[in-house]
Motif scaffolding. Structure first.
Motif, short mmCIF file in Angstrom:
data_model
loop_
_atom_site.label_atom_id
_atom_site.label_comp_id
_atom_site.label_asym_id
_atom_site.label_seq_id
_atom_site.Cartn_x
_atom_site.Cartn_y
_atom_site.Cartn_z
N ARG A 186 -3.93 4.34 -9.86
CA ARG A 186 -4.68 3.16 -9.39
C ARG A 186 -4.10 2.63 -8.08
NH1 ARG A 186 -3.29 -1.89 -9.91
NH2 ARG A 186 -1.79 -1.43 -11.57
N LYS A 187 -2.78 2.49 -8.03
CA LYS A 187 -2.16 1.93 -6.83
C LYS A 187 -2.31 2.83 -5.61
CE LYS A 187 1.36 -0.95 -9.11
NZ LYS A 187 2.81 -1.21 -9.24
N THR B 217 0.84 -1.20 0.00
CA THR B 217 0.00 0.00 0.00
C THR B 217 0.87 1.25 0.00
OG1 THR B 217 -0.08 0.00 2.42
CG2 THR B 217 -1.85 -1.17 1.26
N ALA C 208 -7.59 10.05 -7.73
CA ALA C 208 -8.50 10.29 -8.85
C ALA C 208 -7.92 11.22 -9.91
CB ALA C 208 -9.81 10.88 -8.33
N ARG D 169 -4.74 4.91 -5.26
CA ARG D 169 -6.18 5.16 -5.11
C ARG D 169 -6.48 6.67 -5.18
NH1 ARG D 169 -7.81 0.75 -0.36
NH2 ARG D 169 -7.03 -1.09 -1.49
#
Length: 223
Positions: free
Chosen positions: A199-200, A154, A204, A202
């Motif tokens: 994407r990784k 993460t 926008a 998260r």
């Protein structure tokens, strides 16, 4: 009455090193079910070969392709091949096993991913699997993908070193083309990297990515 023998699997070999192409050709051509249709030294040359073969209705069944090549890199070539010739299957044979490269190749439509330390028999198995509509992954690559599913990283730790470079360039206000020029990759590959970063993390938007980079200390805050 015996069944007629099936036609051999036609293979297009794409690699910028002639010695690699010759070695693969020499190995495949001793097999009864394999036929090397053509060779190409880069993605652009591969597309030219495929166009000519398509005109003669002699497209290969499988394209065996490297990722790092001059003029047009592997992921870009894979995407172009699948767009123009969707029935042609593609197997990657490369020295690089980083997950970002694996994801890029599979996202563009590759049906297999092998590392160049693979045994010749594995290369043949991957080609045969692709020709039959199956997916074949190098064991190390498969383990990496499984690990990401089981315990995905993460935050900043989710990014590869290349994706961190892209994040910094995004934070500096670079366009996809400017990122491509800076990292000596295609604009399409740069766009894929940016999408993977968002994407990784998260996020926008590129603005959110820039703020994240500042917060992580990757770039100084704007004056």
């Amino acid at each position: 009455m015996t069944d007629a023998p099936s036609a051999p699997i036609r293979v297009l070999i794409v690699d910028d090193h002639a010695v690699v192409r010759r070695g693969i050709r020499a190995y495949l051509e001793v097999l009864d079910d394999m036929e090397v249709a053509e060779e190409a030294a880069n993605g652009q040359e591969a597309l030219a070969r495929l166009e000519r073969m398509s005109m003669n209705q002699r497209l290969p069944d499988v394209v065996l392709i490297d990722l790092l090549m001059p003029r047009m890199d592997g992921p870009t070539a894979i995407g172009a091949i699948k767009q123009r010739y969707p029935d042609v299957r593609i197997v990657v044979l490369t020295s690089f096993g980083e997950m970002e490269r694996v994801h890029a190749a599979l996202a563009q439509g590759a049906a297999g991913y092998l590392l160049k330390d693979a045994e010749p028999g594995e290369v043949v198995s991957a080609i045969r699997a692709a020709a039959q509509g199956e997916v074949f992954l190098d064991p190390a690559v498969a383990r990496g993908l499984t690990q990401q599913i089981v315990s995905p990283p993460t935050g900043l730790g989710a990014l590869t070193s290349r994706e961190r470079d892209v994040l910094v360039l995004v934070a500096e206000g670079c366009s996809n083309q400017q990122i491509a020029d800076e990292l000596v990759i295609s604009e399409r590959t740069a766009r894929t990297h940016v999408s993977n970063v968002l994407r990784k993390l998260r996020l926008a938007s590129r603005t959110q990515a820039a703020l994240f980079a500042v917060h992580q200390g990757l770039v100084p805050p704007p004056n």
